[in-house]
Design an enzyme around this catalytic site. Structure first.
Site, PDB file in Angstrom:
ATOM      1  N   ARG A 121       0.818  -1.231   0.000  1.00 48.81           N
ATOM      2  CA  ARG A 121       0.000   0.000   0.000  1.00 48.81           C
ATOM      3  C   ARG A 121       0.848   1.275   0.000  1.00 48.81           C
ATOM      4  NH1 ARG A 121      -2.960  -3.130   3.574  1.00 48.81           N
ATOM      5  NH2 ARG A 121      -4.767  -4.043   2.540  1.00 48.81           N
ATOM      6  N   LYS A 143       3.382  11.435 -11.750  1.00 49.62           N
ATOM      7  CA  LYS A 143       2.459  10.595 -12.525  1.00 49.62           C
ATOM      8  C   LYS A 143       3.170   9.272 -12.765  1.00 49.62           C
ATOM      9  CE  LYS A 143      -0.572  13.518 -15.275  1.00 49.62           C
ATOM     10  NZ  LYS A 143      -0.876  14.006 -16.623  1.00 49.62           N
ATOM     11  N   GLU A 185      10.054  17.589 -25.307  1.00 47.78           N
ATOM     12  CA  GLU A 185       9.233  17.803 -24.090  1.00 47.78           C
ATOM     13  C   GLU A 185       9.690  19.064 -23.354  1.00 47.78           C
ATOM     14  OE1 GLU A 185       6.498  16.320 -23.052  1.00 47.78           O
ATOM     15  OE2 GLU A 185       6.576  14.152 -23.227  1.00 47.78           O
ATOM     16  N   LYS A 225       7.435  22.933 -14.862  1.00 50.16           N
ATOM     17  CA  LYS A 225       6.563  21.787 -14.564  1.00 50.16           C
ATOM     18  C   LYS A 225       6.190  21.760 -13.075  1.00 50.16           C
ATOM     19  CE  LYS A 225       5.648  16.947 -14.925  1.00 50.16           C
ATOM     20  NZ  LYS A 225       5.780  15.689 -15.577  1.00 50.16           N
ATOM     21  N   GLU A 235      -4.248  16.777 -11.355  1.00 48.65           N
ATOM     22  CA  GLU A 235      -4.863  17.155 -12.627  1.00 48.65           C
ATOM     23  C   GLU A 235      -6.375  17.335 -12.544  1.00 48.65           C
ATOM     24  OE1 GLU A 235      -2.931  15.409 -16.111  1.00 48.65           O
ATOM     25  OE2 GLU A 235      -4.856  15.479 -17.129  1.00 48.65           O
ATOM     26  N   ARG A 239      -3.236  21.276 -14.584  1.00 48.06           N
ATOM     27  CA  ARG A 239      -2.153  20.363 -14.977  1.00 48.06           C
ATOM     28  C   ARG A 239      -2.376  19.770 -16.374  1.00 48.06           C
ATOM     29  NH1 ARG A 239       1.275  15.894 -11.476  1.00 48.06           N
ATOM     30  NH2 ARG A 239       2.426  15.105 -13.265  1.00 48.06           N
ATOM     31  N   ASN A 243      -0.350  18.334 -20.891  1.00 47.62           N
ATOM     32  CA  ASN A 243      -0.644  17.302 -21.889  1.00 47.62           C
ATOM     33  C   ASN A 243      -0.717  17.872 -23.300  1.00 47.62           C
ATOM     34  OD1 ASN A 243      -0.877  15.451 -19.801  1.00 47.62           O
ATOM     35  ND2 ASN A 243      -3.075  15.784 -19.582  1.00 47.62           N
ATOM     36  N   HIS A 246      -0.434  15.733 -26.429  1.00 46.91           N
ATOM     37  CA  HIS A 246      -0.557  14.328 -26.042  1.00 46.91           C
ATOM     38  C   HIS A 246      -1.766  13.623 -26.640  1.00 46.91           C
ATOM     39  CE1 HIS A 246       2.678  15.354 -23.420  1.00 46.91           C
ATOM     40  NE2 HIS A 246       2.699  14.190 -22.810  1.00 46.91           N
ATOM     41  N   HIS A 250      -0.428  10.329 -27.960  1.00 44.57           N
ATOM     42  CA  HIS A 250      -0.789   9.021 -27.402  1.00 44.57           C
ATOM     43  C   HIS A 250      -1.440   8.135 -28.462  1.00 44.57           C
ATOM     44  CE1 HIS A 250      -0.653  10.115 -22.834  1.00 44.57           C
ATOM     45  NE2 HIS A 250       0.526  10.125 -23.424  1.00 44.57           N
ATOM     46  N   HIS A 263       8.321   8.543 -27.341  1.00 43.08           N
ATOM     47  CA  HIS A 263       7.264   9.357 -26.735  1.00 43.08           C
ATOM     48  C   HIS A 263       7.374  10.836 -27.157  1.00 43.08           C
ATOM     49  CE1 HIS A 263       4.307  10.642 -23.797  1.00 43.08           C
ATOM     50  NE2 HIS A 263       5.169  11.518 -23.330  1.00 43.08           N
TER      51      HIS A 263
HETATM   52  P1  NAD Z   1      12.979   5.150 -21.940  1.00 47.32           P
HETATM   53  O1  NAD Z   1      12.893   5.101 -20.487  1.00 47.32           O
HETATM   54  O2  NAD Z   1      12.456   4.007 -22.714  1.00 47.32           O
HETATM   55  O3  NAD Z   1      14.490   5.404 -22.349  1.00 47.32           O
HETATM   56  C1  NAD Z   1      14.813   5.522 -23.710  1.00 47.32           C
HETATM   57  C2  NAD Z   1      15.901   4.523 -24.132  1.00 47.32           C
HETATM   58  O4  NAD Z   1      17.161   4.998 -23.687  1.00 47.32           O
HETATM   59  C3  NAD Z   1      15.761   3.138 -23.541  1.00 47.32           C
HETATM   60  O5  NAD Z   1      16.167   2.192 -24.504  1.00 47.32           O
HETATM   61  C4  NAD Z   1      16.737   3.151 -22.374  1.00 47.32           C
HETATM   62  O6  NAD Z   1      17.216   1.887 -22.021  1.00 47.32           O
HETATM   63  C5  NAD Z   1      17.837   3.988 -22.928  1.00 47.32           C
HETATM   64  N1  NAD Z   1      18.627   4.713 -21.955  1.00 47.32           N
HETATM   65  C6  NAD Z   1      18.224   5.274 -20.807  1.00 47.32           C
HETATM   66  N2  NAD Z   1      19.206   5.993 -20.265  1.00 47.32           N
HETATM   67  C7  NAD Z   1      20.272   5.849 -21.068  1.00 47.32           C
HETATM   68  C8  NAD Z   1      21.591   6.357 -21.053  1.00 47.32           C
HETATM   69  N3  NAD Z   1      22.004   7.214 -20.113  1.00 47.32           N
HETATM   70  N4  NAD Z   1      22.441   5.990 -22.022  1.00 47.32           N
HETATM   71  C9  NAD Z   1      22.018   5.174 -23.036  1.00 47.32           C
HETATM   72  N5  NAD Z   1      20.785   4.680 -23.126  1.00 47.32           N
HETATM   73  C10 NAD Z   1      19.912   5.022 -22.141  1.00 47.32           C
HETATM   74  O7  NAD Z   1      12.229   6.441 -22.517  1.00 47.32           O
HETATM   75  P2  NAD Z   1      12.115   7.942 -22.012  1.00 47.32           P
HETATM   76  O8  NAD Z   1      12.097   8.756 -23.229  1.00 47.32           O
HETATM   77  O9  NAD Z   1      13.084   8.268 -20.947  1.00 47.32           O
HETATM   78  O10 NAD Z   1      10.675   7.970 -21.319  1.00 47.32           O
HETATM   79  C11 NAD Z   1       9.511   7.750 -22.081  1.00 47.32           C
HETATM   80  C12 NAD Z   1       8.421   7.308 -21.142  1.00 47.32           C
HETATM   81  O11 NAD Z   1       8.166   8.344 -20.197  1.00 47.32           O
HETATM   82  C13 NAD Z   1       7.115   7.027 -21.827  1.00 47.32           C
HETATM   83  O12 NAD Z   1       6.604   5.806 -21.404  1.00 47.32           O
HETATM   84  C14 NAD Z   1       6.208   8.150 -21.383  1.00 47.32           C
HETATM   85  O13 NAD Z   1       4.863   7.773 -21.321  1.00 47.32           O
HETATM   86  C15 NAD Z   1       6.763   8.470 -20.028  1.00 47.32           C
HETATM   87  N6  NAD Z   1       6.483   9.832 -19.573  1.00 47.32           N
HETATM   88  C16 NAD Z   1       5.993   9.977 -18.320  1.00 47.32           C
HETATM   89  C17 NAD Z   1       5.757  11.239 -17.830  1.00 47.32           C
HETATM   90  C18 NAD Z   1       5.278  11.401 -16.408  1.00 47.32           C
HETATM   91  O14 NAD Z   1       4.905  12.515 -16.045  1.00 47.32           O
HETATM   92  N7  NAD Z   1       5.298  10.369 -15.612  1.00 47.32           N
HETATM   93  C19 NAD Z   1       6.025  12.365 -18.609  1.00 47.32           C
HETATM   94  C20 NAD Z   1       6.536  12.167 -19.877  1.00 47.32           C
HETATM   95  C21 NAD Z   1       6.763  10.900 -20.358  1.00 47.32           C
HETATM   96  N1  GLY Z   2       3.549  14.849 -18.640  1.00 48.27           N
HETATM   97  C1  GLY Z   2       2.307  15.402 -18.191  1.00 48.27           C
HETATM   98  C2  GLY Z   2       2.214  15.536 -16.711  1.00 48.27           C
HETATM   99  O1  GLY Z   2       3.116  15.230 -15.962  1.00 48.27           O
HETATM  100  O2  GLY Z   2       1.198  15.958 -16.227  1.00 48.27           O
END
Ligand code: NAD
Ligand code: GLY
Length: 368
Positions: A121, A143, A185, A225, A235, A239, A243, A246, A250, A263
């Site tokens: 939990r 998030k 982003e 942010k 949100e 907030r 998006n 998005h 998405h 992404h």
């Molecule tokens: P990711 O985590 O898949 O990383 C991208 C690639 O880079 C992967 O293959 C990873 O293994 C590799 N990698 C990571 N660090 C590295 C490094 N230092 N050197 C070499 N390779 C490395 O993708 P991302 O772009 O970091 O994140 C995308 C995700 O984030 C999506 O799923 C998206 O929905 C999510 N997201 C979430 C929020 C939120 O608010 N929670 C906001 C934006 C995006």
């Molecule tokens: N990436 C959108 C949010 O964090 O709200």
């Protein structure tokens, strides 16, 4: 090094940003956490690139460390992989004092955050962010989610980390395509909230890592942010502006199969679309819409969408978590640096605009 504090009702956490800061900052974070067991969750790519990197730092504090290594990729950001994290935590007898550490980009961060919100939990988690995208966006704000085949990030929770470490050294190994995806982003935060930030960062050439510049822009992006998250953590309204881009983004990720487009690339194309619609509906001037789309172009790759008709578009849009019944809340621009939520846009209107967009900007999104 630069630091920021995210202040939420009754709690706050720190974000440290800088080059070569991990050793010092992580040691401090482990001490502050006052835990005797850290579970590091990472993926195969990072484990190969940085074997024992995190573990060696933590071990210096005489704390037990376990490492859970997951397969790499957006296509593994699902309930099955989440379940692997939970199994791992059970197997190593994690308890409520255990600290989870997400070592990776947004995929690892989102899954570890989610696991930390449901295991027993809720246990604490911290993020060691390794991609530009997670530096500027996903590591901050709480998030957490996994994807469902019918909807991106549709299963998740709000769970803030206890600490975020953004060490720019990790960017040295990040592929150029990933750097561009993250930078999109960052530009988003300028487009929706700060015109000067957009103008001063949009011409940066990401192939050359300028760490002083990056420290400043990542700090500024996180600041934008954080301010929004502090005002509307879950949100309820404001907030949703984060998006921007998005709705189409998405859809592209879900329809193309998770992982085909990054992404940031999908959201980047979505930002161009939302900018185009803002101009077509006379909210935004032509000059500013061109400035935005031309600026984003440098970081985009061409996106090809196969077999998309109105019915599929309709279903994907309405599965998106931001939709309400038959209409969508769509983030648009009043001017560069000022977004707003346009409520209850019919999917049909959006489809018409989307078709027009793909005719005018087929080099950004092409319908095949
Ligand atoms: P990711 O985590 O898949 O990383 C991208 C690639 O880079 C992967 O293959 C990873 O293994 C590799 N990698 C990571 N660090 C590295 C490094 N230092 N050197 C070499 N390779 C490395 O993708 P991302 O772009 O970091 O994140 C995308 C995700 O984030 C999506 O799923 C998206 O929905 C999510 N997201 C979430 C929020 C939120 O608010 N929670 C906001 C934006 C995006
Ligand atoms: N990436 C959108 C949010 O964090 O709200």
């Amino acid at each position: 090094m630069k630091s920021l504090s995210v202040n939420l009702p009754g709690r706050s956490y720190k974000i440290d940003i800088g080059k070569n800061i991990l050793n010092e900052c992580l040691t401090k974070a482990i001490k502050n956490a006052n835990t005797d067991h850290v579970v590091v969750v990472t993926n195969t790519t990072l484990q190969n690139l940085y074997p024992e990197h995190i573990v060696n730092i933590i071990k210096k504090s005489s704390v037990r460390v376990s490492t859970c290594v997951l397969p790499d990729g957006e296509k593994y950001k699902n309930l099955e992989t989440l379940s692997k994290i939970l199994d791992y935590l059970m197997n190593v007898k994690a308890n409520r004092e255990t600290l989870l550490l997400a070592f990776g980009g947004g995929v690892i961060g989102d899954m570890v955050g989610f696991a930390s919100s449901i295991f027993l939990r809720g246990i604490r988690f911290i993020q060691v962010s390794t991609t530009l995208l997670s530096n500027v966006d996903s590591s901050v704000g709480g998030k957490t989610a996994v994807n469902h085949p019918l909807g991106k990030n549709s299963i998740g929770s709000f769970k803030q980390p206890d600490y975020v470490c953004i060490d720019l050294d990790f960017l040295k190994t990040l592929p150029l395509r990933e750097l561009k995806s993250g930078y999109l982003e960052l530009l988003k935060h300028g487009i929706i909230k700060d015109a000067n930030f957009f103008k001063s960062s949009v011409n940066y050439s990401i192939d050359n890592l300028d760490f002083n510049f990056l420290e400043n822009v990542i700090f500024h992006s996180c600041k934008i942010k954080c301010k929004v998250v502090e005002l509307d953590e879950t949100e309820q309204g404001l907030r949703a502006n984060l998006n921007f881009g998005h709705t189409l983004g998405h859809l592209i990720e879900t329809h193309s199969g998770y992982g085909k487009y990054l992404h940031g690339e999908a959201v980047g194309a979505g930002m161009c679309f939302a900018t185009f619609v803002s101009w077509r509906w006379k909210h935004l001037s032509k000059k500013e819409s061109e400035l935005i789309i031309d600026g984003l172009r440098n970081f985009l790759i061409p996106i090809k969408i196969v077999k998309l008709d109105y019915n599929i578009f309709h279903d994907l849009i309405l599965h998106d978590k931001k939709s309400k019944r038959e209409t969508v809340n769509f983030i648009m621009l009043r001017k560069l640096g000022e977004s707003f939520i346009k409520e209850r846009i019919s999917v049909e209107n959006l489809w018409n605009e989307f078709q027009q967009f793909t005719k005018n900007f087929s080099e950004i999104v092409e319908l095949e």
